[in-house]
Motif scaffolding. Structure first.
Motif, PDB file in Angstrom:
ATOM      1  N   LYS A 294       0.833  -1.204   0.000  1.00 11.32           N
ATOM      2  CA  LYS A 294       0.000   0.000   0.000  1.00 11.32           C
ATOM      3  C   LYS A 294       0.867   1.253   0.000  1.00 11.32           C
ATOM      4  O   LYS A 294       1.939   1.290   0.614  1.00 11.32           O
ATOM      5  CB  LYS A 294      -0.921   0.019   1.214  1.00 11.32           C
ATOM      6  N   THR A 295       0.386   2.270  -0.681  1.00 16.57           N
ATOM      7  CA  THR A 295       1.078   3.559  -0.685  1.00 16.57           C
ATOM      8  C   THR A 295       0.784   4.294   0.607  1.00 16.57           C
ATOM      9  O   THR A 295      -0.116   3.926   1.376  1.00 16.57           O
ATOM     10  CB  THR A 295       0.625   4.427  -1.871  1.00 16.57           C
ATOM     11  N   LEU A 296       1.538   5.374   0.856  1.00 21.98           N
ATOM     12  CA  LEU A 296       1.315   6.158   2.061  1.00 21.98           C
ATOM     13  C   LEU A 296      -0.088   6.768   2.068  1.00 21.98           C
ATOM     14  O   LEU A 296      -0.738   6.840   3.116  1.00 21.98           O
ATOM     15  CB  LEU A 296       2.370   7.266   2.163  1.00 21.98           C
ATOM     16  N   VAL A 297      -0.568   7.195   0.913  1.00 20.11           N
ATOM     17  CA  VAL A 297      -1.920   7.754   0.833  1.00 20.11           C
ATOM     18  C   VAL A 297      -2.955   6.702   1.204  1.00 20.11           C
ATOM     19  O   VAL A 297      -3.905   6.967   1.960  1.00 20.11           O
ATOM     20  CB  VAL A 297      -2.193   8.311  -0.580  1.00 20.11           C
ATOM     21  N   GLU A 298      -2.784   5.477   0.714  1.00 20.06           N
ATOM     22  CA  GLU A 298      -3.744   4.399   1.003  1.00 20.06           C
ATOM     23  C   GLU A 298      -3.706   3.998   2.481  1.00 20.06           C
ATOM     24  O   GLU A 298      -4.729   3.627   3.058  1.00 20.06           O
ATOM     25  CB  GLU A 298      -3.455   3.198   0.119  1.00 20.06           C
ATOM     26  N   ILE A 299      -2.537   4.081   3.089  1.00 24.22           N
ATOM     27  CA  ILE A 299      -2.437   3.776   4.514  1.00 24.22           C
ATOM     28  C   ILE A 299      -3.092   4.877   5.337  1.00 24.22           C
ATOM     29  O   ILE A 299      -3.813   4.609   6.301  1.00 24.22           O
ATOM     30  CB  ILE A 299      -0.957   3.613   4.926  1.00 24.22           C
ATOM     31  N   ALA A 300      -2.840   6.126   4.952  1.00 25.34           N
ATOM     32  CA  ALA A 300      -3.393   7.250   5.710  1.00 25.34           C
ATOM     33  C   ALA A 300      -4.912   7.300   5.622  1.00 25.34           C
ATOM     34  O   ALA A 300      -5.594   7.583   6.617  1.00 25.34           O
ATOM     35  CB  ALA A 300      -2.793   8.566   5.203  1.00 25.34           C
ATOM     36  N   TYR A 301      -5.450   7.000   4.444  1.00 23.89           N
ATOM     37  CA  TYR A 301      -6.902   7.068   4.238  1.00 23.89           C
ATOM     38  C   TYR A 301      -7.360   5.799   3.528  1.00 23.89           C
ATOM     39  O   TYR A 301      -7.391   5.749   2.299  1.00 23.89           O
ATOM     40  CB  TYR A 301      -7.276   8.316   3.431  1.00 23.89           C
ATOM     41  N   PRO A 302      -7.676   4.755   4.288  1.00 23.40           N
ATOM     42  CA  PRO A 302      -8.098   3.487   3.694  1.00 23.40           C
ATOM     43  C   PRO A 302      -9.252   3.684   2.712  1.00 23.40           C
ATOM     44  O   PRO A 302     -10.223   4.381   3.006  1.00 23.40           O
ATOM     45  CB  PRO A 302      -8.530   2.653   4.905  1.00 23.40           C
ATOM     46  N   GLY A 303      -9.111   3.075   1.555  1.00 23.96           N
ATOM     47  CA  GLY A 303     -10.143   3.204   0.521  1.00 23.96           C
ATOM     48  C   GLY A 303      -9.907   4.345  -0.436  1.00 23.96           C
ATOM     49  O   GLY A 303     -10.594   4.456  -1.461  1.00 23.96           O
ATOM     50  N   LEU A 304      -8.944   5.235  -0.131  1.00 18.43           N
ATOM     51  CA  LEU A 304      -8.646   6.367  -1.008  1.00 18.43           C
ATOM     52  C   LEU A 304      -7.497   6.001  -1.941  1.00 18.43           C
ATOM     53  O   LEU A 304      -6.387   5.685  -1.494  1.00 18.43           O
ATOM     54  CB  LEU A 304      -8.275   7.603  -0.192  1.00 18.43           C
ATOM     55  N   HIS A 305      -7.745   6.018  -3.221  1.00 17.68           N
ATOM     56  CA  HIS A 305      -6.723   5.754  -4.227  1.00 17.68           C
ATOM     57  C   HIS A 305      -6.614   6.982  -5.132  1.00 17.68           C
ATOM     58  O   HIS A 305      -7.607   7.428  -5.705  1.00 17.68           O
ATOM     59  CB  HIS A 305      -7.086   4.525  -5.062  1.00 17.68           C
ATOM     60  N   LEU A 306      -5.432   7.527  -5.241  1.00 16.85           N
ATOM     61  CA  LEU A 306      -5.195   8.681  -6.112  1.00 16.85           C
ATOM     62  C   LEU A 306      -4.263   8.254  -7.236  1.00 16.85           C
ATOM     63  O   LEU A 306      -3.239   7.601  -6.997  1.00 16.85           O
ATOM     64  CB  LEU A 306      -4.578   9.839  -5.327  1.00 16.85           C
TER      65      LEU A 306
END
Length: 478
Positions: A294-306
């Motif tokens: 998982k990317t840092l963004v995905e870890i910080a906000y589960p379900g959020l993919h940019l």
């Protein structure tokens, strides 16, 4: 009127409204825009479309078309100049003044204060509209129109201190309408119509991914530095939608005309795509796996993919319902005055939510409130061919102090308008109208906090705005 003439007039009307598909914005409260013709701007919308032989009734109150006994077509062009300025401060999620951040030789963050207010957030625009009313017989009349019922635009410098709240915002709608009226008797009529509209939206702003990560409970409050790098998100969406409107008109005396109209809420789901233009470090936060794939963004906000390369985007931006009561009284052969009260159901606009493939990227709360607009204006005939107009109006803002942001930094506004009308005798049936309207907008607070997913920054300042509209129209009576 014979059938051939009716058909010819209908074809002219379709050509008129079909050729007006370019659009801009003449701002009113929120993201609604006035749908008046030039005469209406000159009266500051007082009396609505209840004045004699007003073809804008084709959209504003179709019942009034029943009292028009000749075919009338009209083309209007409005020029709007809106000026918006921000004065104040901006802070990152930790309360530090908004800054650009770099890393020194020891890879420690170095903060550089950003002091620019962002310059001018306003715009200039051209707004065309067209109306046509065709009497079918003594009872029925048919109407066509092209209107711009919704629109807003603000443009800030891409590196201004509030870039995490807004950079560009453009909402533009063009509607084509058809309407029908029925004269019950010489005093009373009813009417209704449908609108097919095309809406397009474009928004952009910076997304501070480091600050957003620092706000996430999933990361345990790691104090990532704010302002490190850039991630400009641009969203472009559009949609076609259908709506309806209706009205009644009543002439209790030969000198008075009363009207009531209702325009229903139009559901409007916009779909398109978003793109993110980021520096290498910020792009890595969105694309490089760090834990369990998982990317840092995905870890910080589960379900959020940019996805920097772009992905599907959708948002719901409905046009709220509104209703107006209009009254026009003819005091003499020369003086006629009108007044209007308009209610808009802005409480239906709760939030601006951006989704991609069913997942919420961000949801920005607005919680608009219902509003009222009050107008008074009229005509005075100096001669049989030359008429002067004037009017004033007060329009409440739907925005709230707690959620107002630079996208639509709206305040209560007062319209002061002047106008004229002139019948050209050399060309029977042709007349021209002109109007000037000045908007005095209340200075409002911009004291708001951004949602965590956008970095959790805050603004503490004021927005100052003013606006001018110049309107011209040509009308031809067949």
């Amino acid at each position: 009127m014979n059938n051939k003439k009716q058909q010819a007039h209908a074809l002219i009307g379709l050509a008129l409204v079909g050729g007006l598909m370019a659009t801009g914005v003449a701002q009113a409260g929120g993201f609604m825009t006035p749908t008046a013709n030039t005469a209406g701007w000159g009266r500051a919308f007082g009396g609505g479309s209840m004045f004699k032989d007003d073809p804008s009734s084709a959209f504003n109150n179709p019942a009034a078309m029943a009292f028009i006994d000749k075919t009338i077509s009209q083309f209007t062009i409005n020029y709007a100049d809106i000026n918006i300025k921000y004065k104040g401060s901006a802070y990152d999620y930790s309360g530090r003044p908004m800054s650009e951040t770099t890393l020194d030789e020891n890879f420690s963050p170095v903060y550089h204060d950003r002091t620019g207010d962002g310059g001018q957030g306003g715009f200039e625009a051209w707004v065309p509209t067209g109306f046509m009313v065709i009497p079918i017989n003594d009872r029925f009349s048919f109407g066509l129109s092209q209107v711009v019922p919704m629109g807003a635009r603000t443009t800030w410098d891409p590196d201004w201190k509030g870039r995490d709240f807004a950079v560009d915002t453009r909402i533009e709608t063009v509607g084509l309408t058809a309407s029908l009226s029925f004269k019950v008797n010489d005093q009373f009529s009813v009417g209704g119509g449908a609108i097919l509209q095309h809406t397009k939206g474009f928004v952009s702003q910076n997304v501070d991914l480091y600050a957003a990560a620092a706000q996430s409970p999933a990361l345990g409050g790691i104090p990532f530095p704010a302002g490190l790098g850039y991630s400009l998100m641009r969203v472009k969406v559009d949609n076609n939608s259908l709506g309806w409107f209706a009205g009644v008109a009543w002439k209790p005396t030969e000198f008075d005309t009363l009207g009531l109209n209702y325009h229903a809420k139009i559901k409007n789901k916009l779909e398109g795509k978003y793109n993110i233009y980021a520096d290498p470090g910020s792009e890595a936060l969105m694309t490089t796996p760090v834990i369990d794939g998982k990317t840092l963004v995905e870890i910080a906000y589960p379900g959020l993919h940019l996805y920097p390369g772009g992905a599907n985007a959708s948002t719901q931006l409905d046009i709220p319902a509104n209703a107006s009561i209009d009254w026009v009284h003819q005091f003499s052969d020369r003086l006629t005055l009108g007044t209007s009260v308009t209610w808009t159901q802005w409480s239906s606009f709760k939030a601006l939510t951006l989704k991609s493939d069913g997942n919420t990227i961000v949801s920005i709360p607005y919680n608009y409130k219902n509003t009222w607009m009050y107008s008074l204006g009229g005509d005075y005939k100096l001669t049989d061919d030359f008429t002067v107009r004037a009017g004033v109006a007060f329009d409440q803002t739907p925005t709230r102090n707690s959620t107002r942001d630079p996208r639509i930094p709206d305040g209560d506004r007062t319209f002061a308008s002047l106008g004229f009308g002139y019948k050209i005798r050399a060309i029977p049936g042709l007349s021209i109208d002109g109007a000037y309207s000045r908007q005095f907008v209340e200075t409002v607070n911009l004291k708001t906090k951004n949602v965590d997913r956008l970095g959790g920054g805050s603004l503490d300042g004021k927005s100052e705005a003013k606006g001018e509209v110049v309107s011209m129209s040509a009308t031809y009576e067949f």
